[in-house]
Design an enzyme around this catalytic site. Structure first.
Site, PDB file in Angstrom:
ATOM      1  N   ASN A 393      23.379   4.153 132.051  1.00 61.94           N
ATOM      2  CA  ASN A 393      22.800   3.715 133.321  1.00 61.94           C
ATOM      3  C   ASN A 393      23.188   4.640 134.470  1.00 61.94           C
ATOM      4  O   ASN A 393      22.398   5.469 134.901  1.00 61.94           O
ATOM      5  CB  ASN A 393      23.227   2.272 133.620  1.00 61.94           C
ATOM      6  CG  ASN A 393      22.372   1.619 134.689  1.00 61.94           C
ATOM      7  OD1 ASN A 393      21.713   2.279 135.481  1.00 61.94           O
ATOM      8  ND2 ASN A 393      22.365   0.305 134.721  1.00 61.94           N
ATOM      9  N   ASP A 394      24.401   4.517 134.965  1.00 57.34           N
ATOM     10  CA  ASP A 394      24.820   5.279 136.143  1.00 57.34           C
ATOM     11  C   ASP A 394      24.698   6.786 135.944  1.00 57.34           C
ATOM     12  O   ASP A 394      24.405   7.517 136.888  1.00 57.34           O
ATOM     13  CB  ASP A 394      26.262   4.930 136.510  1.00 57.34           C
ATOM     14  CG  ASP A 394      26.418   3.468 136.910  1.00 57.34           C
ATOM     15  OD1 ASP A 394      25.488   2.931 137.536  1.00 57.34           O
ATOM     16  OD2 ASP A 394      27.455   2.855 136.566  1.00 57.34           O
ATOM     17  N   VAL A 395      24.926   7.258 134.713  1.00 59.16           N
ATOM     18  CA  VAL A 395      24.917   8.702 134.455  1.00 59.16           C
ATOM     19  C   VAL A 395      23.512   9.283 134.441  1.00 59.16           C
ATOM     20  O   VAL A 395      23.338  10.498 134.305  1.00 59.16           O
ATOM     21  CB  VAL A 395      25.615   9.025 133.114  1.00 59.16           C
ATOM     22  CG1 VAL A 395      27.074   8.623 133.173  1.00 59.16           C
ATOM     23  CG2 VAL A 395      24.915   8.359 131.943  1.00 59.16           C
TER      24      VAL A 395
END
Length: 464
Positions: A393-395
């Site tokens: 997700n964040d990456v």
């Protein structure tokens, strides 16, 4: 066993530890490196046991506690799931720190047993060494406990901050330095116990302001702390193996932390000082309910990938939770039979600890030459037909490049949005560990696949 022979065996174990680190630096040689480490530790433990002497009461206690600790460790290692590996590592780091504290206490209370002098007249150099070992060990212990609680979900992963936090940390650091000075000057017990108590508090204060999304670097940093604690105690005990091992763990952990900070565009010193992750986690992204989302199913995903010439797999923590790595490997094999080129893109902080994704893919027997790090593969997304994002997700969040108020702003991300099509496997539109919405969900070229990662991948295999 003579002192010279003891030193030679400790030196051999130290060389094996160096070879272990060299082997562990690459997936292809990691098994060999692990074997070197096991042999080196076996030699160090065996030589230490033999150095105790005859079958005295102390020797029997040593064997008893060795068997108890080894049995507990083996049981945990066999039972722990791969998803819980980060918190396991944090837990083990805490034990290393606590062991350093206990050894320092033993040396301070009974210095003659360690050839350090008598109570009240301990050598100054030894006092400094045991004070450093105890302090760093205590910081590692409580810091690792906080990291464990955050990773386990027992404690909120959000940064915990308060006004004047950094000044308090600075003040406590200066107090510790002063206490070490007065301990060396007066050798009063109160100063020694104060060092340990304050260090326990510092460990908590250093880790609570760090957000859950930043835990991979925290784990690496605490690993470094545990090494330096062991090295400090090694000097106190005049134990060559402990000094070498502690220095190797401490330096390699620090280097890894620096590499990861660089990979996330963060300040290494902010991490050490416990200030990283305390940013405002409210990004400027508008509410996800107000944005259109395109969703699909396994048949849609299978059609897109089967007709693609190249597919890049982007694994994340969601894959680990669902234990989808074996299904993923099966899906990739099916795509290869259809002439599709498939590679894997790994972000340096994907998952909850360094190398988390690499370990999972290796467990599924994914060929090493198909796995690439961010800097090796990021340019390939522009020429990629399909990016299959499974639990990351964040990456992959483009907001890292556009929103200065975002807690991940400036962090290098995998440029999956440049692919012709993005298949995003996720249970819902909930934010990632950093607590922010992912703009990639709402891009025109993104197709959301709402399901458990393993179930969706297995359904895609059937469709293929």
């Amino acid at each position: 066993m003579s002192a010279n022979l003891l030193a030679i065996f400790y030196l051999i174990s130290g060389v094996l530890f160096i070879l272990a680190l060299r082997g562990l630096s690459s997936p292809e040689t990691s098994r060999q490196g692990n074997l070197y480490g096991i042999i080196g530790m076996a030699i160090a433990i065996s030589v230490t046991i033999l150095s105790v002497g005859n079958f005295s009461t102390g020797f029997l206690y040593l064997i008893l506690f060795l068997l108890m600790g080894g049995s507990i460790g083996a049981f945990i290692a066999f039972k722990i799931p791969m998803t819980a590996m980060p918190e396991l590592v944090a837990g083990f780091h805490s034990l290393v720190g606590l062991a350093a504290v206990f050894v320092a206490i033993s040396a301070f209370l009974n210095p003659s047993a360690f050839n350090l002098g008598d109570p009240g007249s301990i050598k100054v150099a030894s006092l400094i060494e045991m004070s450093l070992g105890a302090s760093i060990g205590a910081i590692t212990f409580t810091g690792s406990i906080i990291a464990f609680l955050k990773l386990r979900g027992i404690m909120s992963g959000s940064p915990i901050t308060f006004v004047g936090q950094h000044y308090l940390n600075l003040a406590l650091g200066l107090v510790l330095v002063s206490l070490v000075f007065y301990l060396c000057k007066t050798q009063i017990d109160t100063w020694f116990w104060s060092i340990i108590v304050i260090s326990f508090l510092v460990g908590v204060l250093l880790i609570i302001p760090i957000g859950g999304a930043d835990m991979p670097v925290v784990i690496s940093m605490l690993n470094s702390y545990s090494g330096w604690a062991a090295a400090g105690i090694g000097f106190t005990l005049e134990n060559t193996a402990l000094i070498i091992t502690g220095a190797l763990v401490g330096s390699s952990g620090a280097i890894l932390s620096y590499i990861m900070c660089k990979g996330m565009n963060r300040s290494f010193f902010n991490v050490i000082l416990g200030g990283w992750g305390a940013t405002d986690q409210n990004s400027k992204s508008s509410s996800k309910e107000q944005k259109p989302v395109k969703s699909g199913n396994a048949d849609d995903a299978a059609f897109l990938m089967k007709n693609a010439s190249s597919v890049i797999i982007v694994p994340g923590y969601g894959m680990a939770v669902a234990q989808a790595q074996h299904a993923l490997r099966e899906m990739v094999d099916a795509l290869k039979k259809n002439g599709v080129k498939v590679t894997y893109a790994i972000h340096p902080v994907a998952g909850r600890m360094p190398g988390h994704m690499n370990v999972l893919l290796a467990e599924a027997n994914v060929p090493y030459d198909e796995v690439f790090e961010l800097e090796e593969i990021n340019n390939d997304f522009a020429n990629c037909d399909v990016a299959y994002v499974i639990g990351a997700n964040d990456v992959t969040n483009p907001v890292a490049k556009t929103d200065p108020q975002s807690p991940i702003y400036g962090m290098p991300i995998l440029d999956v949005e440049k692919s012709k099509s993005v298949l995003f496997v996720k249970r819902s539109l909930s934010p990632g560990y950093a607590g922010i919405d992912n703009d990639l969900f709402y891009r025109d070229n993104t197709l959301m696949l709402f399901a458990d990662a393993k179930k969706m991948t297995e359904d895609i295999i059937k469709s293929l």
